[in-house]
Design a protein around this motif. Structure first.
Motif, short mmCIF file in Angstrom:
data_model
loop_
_atom_site.label_atom_id
_atom_site.label_comp_id
_atom_site.label_asym_id
_atom_site.label_seq_id
_atom_site.Cartn_x
_atom_site.Cartn_y
_atom_site.Cartn_z
N CYS A 1 1.18 -2.08 0.37
CA CYS A 1 0.31 -0.13 -0.05
C CYS A 1 0.96 1.21 -0.16
CB CYS A 1 -0.84 -0.09 0.88
SG CYS A 1 -1.42 1.13 1.69
N VAL A 2 0.35 1.89 -0.97
CA VAL A 2 1.19 3.62 -1.03
C VAL A 2 0.16 4.69 -0.15
CG1 VAL A 2 2.99 2.87 -2.47
CG2 VAL A 2 0.09 3.41 -3.34
N THR A 3 -0.09 4.53 0.43
CA THR A 3 -1.22 5.05 1.32
C THR A 3 -2.29 6.44 0.53
OG1 THR A 3 0.12 6.89 1.62
CG2 THR A 3 0.04 4.43 2.81
N SER A 4 -2.43 6.43 -0.53
CA SER A 4 -2.69 6.59 -2.00
C SER A 4 -4.36 7.50 -1.30
CB SER A 4 -3.25 6.47 -2.97
OG SER A 4 -4.62 5.60 -3.35
N CYS A 5 -4.97 6.30 -0.70
CA CYS A 5 -6.69 6.69 0.37
C CYS A 5 -7.43 6.44 -0.81
CB CYS A 5 -6.59 7.55 1.18
SG CYS A 5 -6.99 8.96 0.08
N MET A 6 -7.89 5.33 -2.03
CA MET A 6 -8.10 5.70 -3.08
C MET A 6 -9.25 5.10 -2.25
SD MET A 6 -7.86 7.68 -5.24
CE MET A 6 -9.38 7.38 -5.67
N CYS A 7 -9.16 3.74 -2.28
CA CYS A 7 -9.86 2.44 -1.68
C CYS A 7 -11.24 2.75 -0.56
CB CYS A 7 -9.20 1.46 -0.33
SG CYS A 7 -7.92 1.46 0.64
N GLN B 1 -7.67 3.41 6.97
CA GLN B 1 -5.92 3.59 7.04
C GLN B 1 -5.66 3.48 8.43
OE1 GLN B 1 -6.96 7.27 4.52
NE2 GLN B 1 -4.70 6.24 3.89
N VAL C 1 -3.30 0.30 4.53
CA VAL C 1 -4.29 0.16 4.33
C VAL C 1 -5.00 -0.91 5.57
CG1 VAL C 1 -4.23 -1.48 2.59
CG2 VAL C 1 -6.16 -0.70 3.02
N CYS D 1 -7.25 0.92 -6.93
CA CYS D 1 -5.65 0.93 -6.29
C CYS D 1 -3.85 0.88 -7.23
CB CYS D 1 -5.74 -0.65 -5.25
SG CYS D 1 -4.22 -0.27 -4.40
N PRO D 2 -3.77 2.09 -7.11
CA PRO D 2 -2.63 2.31 -8.05
C PRO D 2 -1.24 1.00 -7.40
CG PRO D 2 -2.21 3.76 -5.78
CD PRO D 2 -4.11 2.78 -5.75
N THR D 3 -1.65 0.21 -7.05
CA THR D 3 -0.41 -0.84 -6.67
C THR D 3 -1.36 -1.90 -6.72
OG1 THR D 3 -0.45 -0.42 -4.59
CG2 THR D 3 1.00 0.15 -5.02
N SER E 1 -2.44 -3.84 -4.30
CA SER E 1 -3.00 -4.17 -3.45
C SER E 1 -4.34 -4.65 -1.87
CB SER E 1 -2.75 -3.30 -2.25
OG SER E 1 -1.16 -2.03 -2.79
N ILE E 2 -5.47 -4.25 -3.60
CA ILE E 2 -6.74 -4.95 -2.74
C ILE E 2 -6.74 -6.50 -3.51
CG2 ILE E 2 -9.18 -4.66 -2.41
CD1 ILE E 2 -8.46 -1.47 -2.43
S1 SF4 Z 1 -6.21 2.39 -3.28
FE1 SF4 Z 1 -4.50 0.57 -2.59
S2 SF4 Z 1 -2.36 1.83 -2.65
FE2 SF4 Z 1 -4.94 3.16 -1.88
S3 SF4 Z 1 -4.55 3.46 0.56
FE3 SF4 Z 1 -5.88 1.52 -1.10
S4 SF4 Z 1 -4.63 -0.60 -0.70
FE4 SF4 Z 1 -3.87 1.44 -0.18
#
Ligand code: SF4
Length: 69
Positions: A13-19, A29, A35, A57-59, A61-62
């Protein structure tokens, strides 16, 4: 009918907070911005939002797994 199992990997997770923005009932978060899954088996009415969150999610991670109820 299937249920949905939601997992998320805080190590990528890169803490983008999109989720969190897309499905606040299911994702949060921690104090570091990583996440946290609030509801690993969300109700059916949240599945579309959860799928959008996973796709966004940009990485990637979900992870979503369809499971029999
Ligand atoms: S969208 Fe992906 S990168 Fe962003 S907070 Fe959620 S899990 Fe982390």
């Amino acid at each position: 009918m299937t249920g949905l199992l939601v997992t998320a990997d805080p190590t990528t997770c890169v803490t983008s907070c999109m989720c969190v923005y897309r499905a606040p009932e299911v994702f949060d978060q921690d104090d570091d911005g990583l996440v946290v899954v609030l509801d690993a088996r969300p109700p059916a009415e949240l599945h579309d939002a959860v799928r959008r969150a996973a796709r966004g999610c940009p990485t990637q991670s979900i992870t979503l797994t369809d499971q029999p109820l």
